[in-house]
Motif scaffolding. Structure first.
Motif, mmCIF file in Angstrom:
data_model
loop_
_atom_site.group_PDB
_atom_site.id
_atom_site.type_symbol
_atom_site.label_atom_id
_atom_site.label_comp_id
_atom_site.label_asym_id
_atom_site.label_seq_id
_atom_site.Cartn_x
_atom_site.Cartn_y
_atom_site.Cartn_z
ATOM 1 N N GLY A 8 0.807 -1.224 0.000
ATOM 2 C CA GLY A 8 0.000 0.000 0.000
ATOM 3 C C GLY A 8 0.840 1.274 0.000
ATOM 4 N N LEU A 9 1.981 1.206 -0.658
ATOM 5 C CA LEU A 9 2.937 2.313 -0.604
ATOM 6 C C LEU A 9 2.372 3.566 -1.276
ATOM 7 N N THR A 10 2.351 4.648 -0.519
ATOM 8 C CA THR A 10 1.720 5.881 -1.002
ATOM 9 C C THR A 10 2.575 7.086 -0.630
ATOM 10 N N LYS A 11 2.746 8.004 -1.561
ATOM 11 C CA LYS A 11 3.410 9.270 -1.252
ATOM 12 C C LYS A 11 2.571 10.419 -1.792
ATOM 13 N N ILE A 12 2.211 11.295 -0.894
ATOM 14 C CA ILE A 12 1.445 12.472 -1.296
ATOM 15 C C ILE A 12 2.340 13.695 -1.155
ATOM 16 N N PHE A 13 2.480 14.455 -2.221
ATOM 17 C CA PHE A 13 3.211 15.720 -2.157
ATOM 18 C C PHE A 13 2.202 16.845 -2.032
ATOM 19 N N GLU A 36 -3.070 18.639 -2.728
ATOM 20 C CA GLU A 36 -2.409 17.357 -2.507
ATOM 21 C C GLU A 36 -2.275 16.616 -3.816
ATOM 22 N N PHE A 37 -1.137 15.956 -3.947
ATOM 23 C CA PHE A 37 -0.876 15.273 -5.199
ATOM 24 C C PHE A 37 -0.313 13.890 -4.892
ATOM 25 N N ARG A 38 -1.011 12.866 -5.358
ATOM 26 C CA ARG A 38 -0.575 11.503 -5.093
ATOM 27 C C ARG A 38 0.425 11.060 -6.157
ATOM 28 N N ALA A 39 1.692 11.113 -5.829
ATOM 29 C CA ALA A 39 2.713 10.715 -6.807
ATOM 30 C C ALA A 39 2.807 9.193 -6.863
ATOM 31 N N VAL A 40 2.631 8.543 -5.715
ATOM 32 C CA VAL A 40 2.626 7.076 -5.659
ATOM 33 C C VAL A 40 1.382 6.688 -4.877
ATOM 34 N N ASP A 41 0.610 5.763 -5.448
ATOM 35 C CA ASP A 41 -0.736 5.562 -4.925
ATOM 36 C C ASP A 41 -1.011 4.072 -4.686
ATOM 37 N N GLY A 42 -0.692 3.628 -3.490
ATOM 38 C CA GLY A 42 -1.053 2.257 -3.106
ATOM 39 C C GLY A 42 -0.345 1.169 -3.893
ATOM 40 N N ILE A 43 0.957 1.316 -4.035
ATOM 41 C CA ILE A 43 1.721 0.311 -4.800
ATOM 42 C C ILE A 43 1.972 -0.938 -3.945
ATOM 43 N N THR A 65 9.887 8.522 -7.558
ATOM 44 C CA THR A 65 9.364 8.638 -6.195
ATOM 45 C C THR A 65 9.321 7.256 -5.529
ATOM 46 N N THR A 66 8.912 6.243 -6.288
ATOM 47 C CA THR A 66 8.901 4.888 -5.726
ATOM 48 C C THR A 66 10.306 4.478 -5.298
ATOM 49 N N ILE A 67 11.279 4.735 -6.165
ATOM 50 C CA ILE A 67 12.673 4.366 -5.834
ATOM 51 C C ILE A 67 13.104 5.095 -4.568
ATOM 52 N N LYS A 68 12.752 6.374 -4.453
ATOM 53 C CA LYS A 68 13.150 7.133 -3.263
ATOM 54 C C LYS A 68 12.480 6.578 -2.011
ATOM 55 N N LEU A 69 11.286 6.043 -2.164
ATOM 56 C CA LEU A 69 10.613 5.435 -1.010
ATOM 57 C C LEU A 69 11.278 4.108 -0.657
ATOM 58 N N LEU A 70 11.616 3.327 -1.683
ATOM 59 C CA LEU A 70 12.224 2.015 -1.423
ATOM 60 C C LEU A 70 13.628 2.147 -0.854
ATOM 61 N N THR A 71 14.317 3.234 -1.188
ATOM 62 C CA THR A 71 15.690 3.402 -0.710
ATOM 63 C C THR A 71 15.752 4.173 0.608
ATOM 64 N N GLY A 72 14.599 4.610 1.109
ATOM 65 C CA GLY A 72 14.593 5.269 2.414
ATOM 66 C C GLY A 72 14.895 6.753 2.357
ATOM 67 N N ILE A 73 14.908 7.329 1.157
ATOM 68 C CA ILE A 73 15.172 8.763 1.046
ATOM 69 C C ILE A 73 13.938 9.548 1.450
ATOM 70 N N LEU A 74 12.796 9.086 0.972
ATOM 71 C CA LEU A 74 11.544 9.744 1.339
ATOM 72 C C LEU A 74 10.784 8.868 2.335
ATOM 73 N N VAL A 75 10.025 9.519 3.181
ATOM 74 C CA VAL A 75 9.186 8.817 4.156
ATOM 75 C C VAL A 75 7.804 8.641 3.533
ATOM 76 N N PRO A 76 7.289 7.413 3.498
ATOM 77 C CA PRO A 76 5.975 7.218 2.867
ATOM 78 C C PRO A 76 4.872 7.952 3.631
ATOM 79 N N THR A 77 3.890 8.435 2.892
ATOM 80 C CA THR A 77 2.715 9.036 3.532
ATOM 81 C C THR A 77 1.850 7.936 4.138
ATOM 82 N N ALA A 78 1.773 6.805 3.429
ATOM 83 C CA ALA A 78 1.034 5.652 3.955
ATOM 84 C C ALA A 78 1.668 4.404 3.384
ATOM 85 N N GLY A 79 1.385 3.274 4.029
ATOM 86 C CA GLY A 79 1.917 2.008 3.545
ATOM 87 C C GLY A 79 3.255 1.673 4.186
#
Ligand SMILES: Nc1ncnc2c1ncn2[C@@H]1O[C@H](COP(=O)(O)OP(=O)(O)O)[C@@H](O)[C@H]1O
Ligand SMILES: [Mg+2]
Lengths: 332, 261
Positions: A8-13, A36-43, A65-79
């Motif tokens: 459920g990986l999600t990032k909202i900018f 609000e902008f959902r760049a990654v939505d429930g992956i 954005t997904t790569i940045k979430l998987l590598t720990g650069i960005l903090v997920p909004t949800a998931g």
């Protein structure tokens, strides 16, 4: 558990909502409004050790954005994300030792110093032994032609050279998992080929690989699995071959005929099929729908009219397929 | 430890590749020092002001200039620009503590800064006929406090840089910080000469530990227990700001948006 797991990986900018012009800017100063902008939505994504995954989508789809979430650069909004059991953004240091990352559009080399210095610093960062370091440099030299680049100041490298040096920097510590974000962006064909060759070798070494690209040429021969995303959502996830099978309806057969034959004559015998004359009178190209005809039926039909010398079937081009997926023509 | 020393060395080397740029910066800095000396020389020709005679003021200005020089070669701009241009992304994928890593880079400027300070001190001795020097006890106290200036200035710069995560703009924040530090540290004029309404905040803010404390120790204005108290306050600020920065960093990461690819 898989090596990489996203649920459920999600990032909202938040994007500032500004009216145009100076007035808009001033208004924004006092009355800040954001959209609000959902760049990654429930992956949902699971990657097993040793897999190589192509992460594909048009510009702005949410790949980086997904790569940045998987590598720990960005903090997920949800998931949630787990990589080798660790949560990347909280166990950043643990995670960093498992992964190698390349962002094609920016470098991790020290811009003002020779490439060798940047690599030596990475050696210290990852605590590599001198023997291991030497062995890695030799290996990377074999596949990337690194030796020529070592004494050069990073700023003076061409784009292709820089990408090779950056690949070496990302892979120096022989990470378990490698994320490459647009590793061939801006490169000319010959350098692209070299990088792709390198990626194939990397896969054969058993490295787990996740590759984002919008250049589909990067994928063939490198990745057996393809994940397609658009507007932050996953729209396909499966083997590359399956994607072609499922989505590539149109196939193309090139035939070398024993004697000159007009295309119309073949077309009469093969209704619902497009027959186009080739460069010479003995060549034709037949385009057919894989769901209504088999290649065998086509050959049988042609043989009724004329003997066939050579024939050659085009592989379905993933470009065409993915383009259709983007266009929303082929939603499951 | 090794990777951090490696970063420090790399940072020094990078600064050295910009020799010309550094040189121009130092010429500007030297001009400022010479100007301050000239102004105070004129002001003090009638006699001491606020307890400072010419010899003491010379030493004060040199200490003030030296503490202002610490950390200036690296430049806060480097740290901030990595956040803006997105290179922070690659920094975050390294097995390093982000704060220690930036501190190491910051310290990479020390070598050139010490050279510049030595040159300035030599010039003052040569051209103005000597310099007040503290006795061995005060010199030791001064040395400790001077060393503490480096981490103190780093944490202030580091915290300022993190404002970028929210403001998306560094120039304004940086100028404001420089102005405040210059005024309240005593780098512009000794804090004793400030009017009461400015001296009040100066006494409770951390910035006095940057210049006023080392200067007081150098000039022997604070001795014995008072000297130790000043050092303790200085060390306490280093710790508070260092750990405060860690708290802010954790929140800043949530606000981080890395632009581009
Ligand atoms: N820091 C950010 N702030 C606001 N929007 C962003 C930010 N980073 C990316 N985006 C937006 O999120 C979407 C996905 O971006 P990205 O993951 O970089 O796409 P891709 O790599 O697939 O081209 C884009 O529309 C982009 O404009
Ligand atoms: Mg991208």
């Amino acid at each position: 558990m898989s090596l990489v797991e996203a649920r459920g990986l999600t990032k909202i900018f938040r994007r500032p909502e500004k009216d145009p012009g100076l007035r808009g800017s001033l208004k924004h100063l006092v009355q800040r409004r954001f959209k609000e902008f959902r760049a990654v939505d429930g992956i949902e994504l699971s990657i097993e050790a040793g897999e190589s995954v192509a992460y594909v989508g048009p510009n702005g789809a949410g790949k980086s954005t997904t790569i940045k979430l998987l590598t720990g650069i960005l903090v997920p909004t949800a998931g949630t994300v787990r990589v080798a059991g660790a949560e990347p953004h909280t166990d950043r240091m643990v995670n960093a030792r498992n992964i190698g990352v390349l962002f094609g559009q920016r470098t991790q080399l020290w811009w003002d110093l020779p490439v060798r210095e940047s690599l030596a610093l990475l050696r210290d960062m990852y605590d590599l032994s001198p023997a291991f370091y030497k062995q890695r440099l030799e290996r990377l030299d074999e596949v990337l032609g690194l030796a020529d680049l070592l004494p050069v100041v990073a700023r003076k490298l061409s784009l292709g050279q820089r990408m090779r040096a950056d690949l070496a920097a990302a892979l120096l510590h022989q990470p378990k998992i490698v994320y490459l974000d647009e590793p061939t962006i801006g490169l000319d064909i010959s350098v692209k080929d070299r990088v792709r060759q390198f990626l194939r070798e990397l896969r054969e070494d058993g490295t787990t690989l996740m590759l984002t690209t919008h250049d589909l040429g990067d994928i063939e021969d490198v990745c057996e699995r393809i994940v397609i995303i658009d507007e932050g959502r996953k729209i396909f996830d499966g083997p590359l071959a399956q994607m072609k099978d499922r989505f590539a309806r149109v196939r193309r057969m090139h035939l070398q005929l024993a004697e000159p034959t007009p295309a119309e004559k073949l077309a009469e015998r093969l209704p619902d099929v497009e027959v186009i004359a080739g460069d010479s009178p003995t060549e034709v190209t037949v385009t057919f729908d894989r769901f209504t005809h088999t290649a065998g039926q086509i050959i049988a039909g042609v043989l009724d009219v004329v003997e066939v010398g050579e024939l050659h079937l085009d592989e379905p081009a993933i470009e065409d397929v993915v383009r259709k997926v983007y266009a929303g023509e082929l939603l499951r | 430890m090794k990777p951090y020393l490696g970063l420090l060395r790399m940072s020094t080397r990078r600064i050295l590749t910009y020799r010309l740029n550094s040189l121009i910066l130092w010429i500007g800095g030297a001009t400022f020092l010479a100007g301050s000396l000239a102004v105070w020389h004129a002001l003090l020709s009638e006699g001491a002001i606020g307890g400072y005679d010419w010899d003491q003021m010379k030493a004060y200005l040199l200490v003030g200039w030296a503490t202002a020089s610490i950390g200036s070669a690296y430049g806060d701009w480097w740290m901030a620009s990595r956040i803006f241009d997105g290179h922070v992304a690659t920094d975050l994928t390294k097995p390093l503590d982000y704060q220690w890593a930036r501190f190491s880079e910051h310290m990479g400027g020390l070598a050139t800064e010490f050279i510049a300070i030595t040159i300035a001190a030599t010039a003052i001795v040569t051209f103005t006929g000597g310099l007040v020097v503290p006795g061995p006890g005060q010199a030791l106290l001064f040395a400790v406090s001077f060393l503490l200036v480096a981490p103190l200035k780093f944490t202030i710069a580091y915290i300022t840089t993190m404002a970028c995560f929210w403001t998306q703009n560094f120039m304004g924040v940086s100028w404001a910080k420089d102005a405040i530090v210059t005024l309240f540290s005593g780098a512009l004029i000794p804090l004793a000469l400030l009017p009461a309404w400015l001296a009040g905040p100066a006494a409770v803010l951390p910035f006095a530990s940057i210049t006023a404390t080392p200067a007081a120790l150098y000039l022997g204005q604070a001795t014995g227990w008072e000297a130790l108290r000043l050092l303790a306050v200085q060390a306490a600020w280093v710790l508070v700001l260092w750990w405060g920065a860690r708290l802010i960093w954790r929140r800043a990461l949530r606000a981080l948006t890395v632009h581009g690819g």
